[in-house]
Scaffold this motif. Structure first.
Motif, mmCIF file in Angstrom:
data_model
loop_
_atom_site.group_PDB
_atom_site.id
_atom_site.type_symbol
_atom_site.label_atom_id
_atom_site.label_comp_id
_atom_site.label_asym_id
_atom_site.label_seq_id
_atom_site.Cartn_x
_atom_site.Cartn_y
_atom_site.Cartn_z
ATOM 1 N N ASN A 206 113.927 113.846 -30.752
ATOM 2 C CA ASN A 206 114.102 112.814 -32.047
ATOM 3 C C ASN A 206 113.253 112.397 -33.465
ATOM 4 O OD1 ASN A 206 116.939 112.828 -31.524
ATOM 5 N ND2 ASN A 206 116.492 110.617 -30.439
ATOM 6 N N ILE A 207 112.053 112.308 -32.561
ATOM 7 C CA ILE A 207 110.769 111.891 -33.538
ATOM 8 C C ILE A 207 110.546 112.944 -34.312
ATOM 9 C CG2 ILE A 207 108.989 112.761 -31.441
ATOM 10 C CD1 ILE A 207 109.169 109.235 -33.677
ATOM 11 N N ILE A 208 110.643 114.571 -33.373
ATOM 12 C CA ILE A 208 110.310 115.299 -35.045
ATOM 13 C C ILE A 208 111.108 115.278 -35.905
ATOM 14 C CG2 ILE A 208 110.474 117.930 -34.814
ATOM 15 C CD1 ILE A 208 110.019 117.209 -31.956
ATOM 16 N N LEU A 209 112.404 114.354 -35.648
ATOM 17 C CA LEU A 209 113.135 114.434 -37.180
ATOM 18 C C LEU A 209 112.849 113.856 -37.643
ATOM 19 C CD1 LEU A 209 117.094 114.856 -35.159
ATOM 20 C CD2 LEU A 209 115.293 116.463 -36.972
ATOM 21 N N ALA A 210 111.361 112.531 -37.198
ATOM 22 C CA ALA A 210 111.344 111.798 -37.960
ATOM 23 C C ALA A 210 109.869 112.414 -38.469
ATOM 24 C CB ALA A 210 111.078 110.278 -37.587
ATOM 25 N N LEU A 211 109.118 113.097 -38.139
ATOM 26 C CA LEU A 211 107.930 113.468 -37.995
ATOM 27 C C LEU A 211 107.435 114.404 -39.322
ATOM 28 C CD1 LEU A 211 105.947 112.862 -35.474
ATOM 29 C CD2 LEU A 211 106.207 111.700 -36.844
ATOM 30 N N ILE A 212 108.706 115.298 -39.017
ATOM 31 C CA ILE A 212 108.832 116.606 -40.300
ATOM 32 C C ILE A 212 109.326 116.132 -41.574
ATOM 33 C CG2 ILE A 212 109.983 118.524 -41.191
ATOM 34 C CD1 ILE A 212 110.178 118.660 -38.379
ATOM 35 N N PRO A 213 110.039 114.938 -42.097
ATOM 36 C CA PRO A 213 109.830 113.992 -43.366
ATOM 37 C C PRO A 213 109.271 113.565 -43.672
ATOM 38 C CG PRO A 213 111.939 114.250 -42.103
ATOM 39 C CD PRO A 213 111.074 114.615 -41.644
ATOM 40 N N VAL A 214 107.705 112.897 -43.060
ATOM 41 C CA VAL A 214 106.804 112.059 -43.161
ATOM 42 C C VAL A 214 106.050 112.548 -43.604
ATOM 43 C CG1 VAL A 214 105.163 110.572 -42.359
ATOM 44 C CG2 VAL A 214 107.758 109.772 -41.418
ATOM 45 N N LEU B 68 106.038 116.052 -44.643
ATOM 46 C CA LEU B 68 106.535 116.492 -46.375
ATOM 47 C C LEU B 68 106.097 115.220 -47.049
ATOM 48 C CD1 LEU B 68 109.976 118.314 -44.918
ATOM 49 C CD2 LEU B 68 106.663 119.653 -45.521
ATOM 50 N N VAL B 69 106.505 114.195 -46.378
ATOM 51 C CA VAL B 69 106.326 113.356 -47.923
ATOM 52 C C VAL B 69 104.145 113.283 -48.185
ATOM 53 C CG1 VAL B 69 105.895 111.056 -48.499
ATOM 54 C CG2 VAL B 69 107.968 112.245 -48.130
ATOM 55 N N LEU B 70 103.187 112.586 -46.656
ATOM 56 C CA LEU B 70 102.049 112.967 -47.192
ATOM 57 C C LEU B 70 101.796 114.565 -47.828
ATOM 58 C CD1 LEU B 70 101.317 111.104 -43.551
ATOM 59 C CD2 LEU B 70 101.575 109.991 -45.781
ATOM 60 N N LEU B 71 102.653 115.198 -46.968
ATOM 61 C CA LEU B 71 101.323 116.252 -47.966
ATOM 62 C C LEU B 71 101.764 116.258 -49.439
ATOM 63 C CD1 LEU B 71 100.514 119.466 -47.904
ATOM 64 C CD2 LEU B 71 102.736 120.081 -47.427
ATOM 65 N N ALA C 38 100.238 115.790 -54.986
ATOM 66 C CA ALA C 38 99.714 115.395 -56.799
ATOM 67 C C ALA C 38 98.944 114.685 -56.622
ATOM 68 C CB ALA C 38 100.798 114.449 -55.973
ATOM 69 N N ALA C 39 97.514 113.946 -54.981
ATOM 70 C CA ALA C 39 96.532 113.480 -55.512
ATOM 71 C C ALA C 39 95.122 114.514 -56.147
ATOM 72 C CB ALA C 39 95.825 112.592 -54.550
ATOM 73 N N PHE C 40 95.359 115.597 -55.178
ATOM 74 C CA PHE C 40 94.488 116.977 -56.146
ATOM 75 C C PHE C 40 94.740 117.512 -57.291
ATOM 76 C CE2 PHE C 40 93.950 121.566 -56.395
ATOM 77 C CZ PHE C 40 92.618 121.434 -56.148
ATOM 78 N N PHE C 41 96.180 117.817 -57.956
ATOM 79 C CA PHE C 41 96.421 117.333 -59.180
ATOM 80 C C PHE C 41 95.853 116.678 -60.235
ATOM 81 C CE2 PHE C 41 98.505 121.037 -57.233
ATOM 82 C CZ PHE C 41 98.315 122.340 -57.659
ATOM 83 N N TRP C 42 96.174 115.615 -59.430
ATOM 84 C CA TRP C 42 95.647 113.758 -60.927
ATOM 85 C C TRP C 42 93.752 114.531 -60.617
ATOM 86 C CZ3 TRP C 42 92.368 110.063 -58.992
ATOM 87 C CH2 TRP C 42 92.229 109.502 -60.386
ATOM 88 N N ALA C 43 93.172 114.404 -60.138
ATOM 89 C CA ALA C 43 91.599 115.053 -59.716
ATOM 90 C C ALA C 43 91.186 115.576 -60.576
ATOM 91 C CB ALA C 43 91.349 114.672 -58.497
ATOM 92 N N VAL C 44 92.571 117.178 -60.226
ATOM 93 C CA VAL C 44 91.541 118.113 -61.150
ATOM 94 C C VAL C 44 92.026 117.968 -62.774
ATOM 95 C CG1 VAL C 44 92.357 120.303 -61.893
ATOM 96 C CG2 VAL C 44 91.711 119.686 -59.382
ATOM 97 N N ASP C 45 92.976 117.342 -62.379
ATOM 98 C CA ASP C 45 93.113 117.172 -64.691
ATOM 99 C C ASP C 45 92.724 115.489 -64.994
ATOM 100 O OD1 ASP C 45 95.228 119.007 -64.507
ATOM 101 O OD2 ASP C 45 96.937 117.712 -64.038
#
Length: 57
Positions: free
Chosen positions: A2-10, A12-15, A20-27
């Motif tokens: 069940n922890i995998i079902l929680a860790l995959i969305p987390v 993906l959000v961190l990714l 987003a932080a990378f593209f903000w830094a480039v822009d």
């Protein structure tokens, strides 16, 4: 299992945040000049003051 079902969305959000932080830094022009900040500690502040005419007496 069940922890995998929680860790995959987390992960993906961190990714998404990292991308987003990378593209903000480039822009935001964070990667435009990579050489000057590394050389800044090597610059003699007194020599810079003498060349611009504001030398201490």
């Amino acid at each position: 299992m069940n922890i995998i079902l929680a860790l995959i969305p987390v992960s993906l959000v961190l990714l998404g945040l990292a991308v987003a932080a990378f593209f903000w830094a480039v822009d935001d022009a964070q990667y435009d000049d990579l050489d000057t900040p590394a050389l800044a500690p090597l610059v003699d502040d007194d020599a810079a003051a003498r060349t611009d005419g504001s030398a201490r007496r």
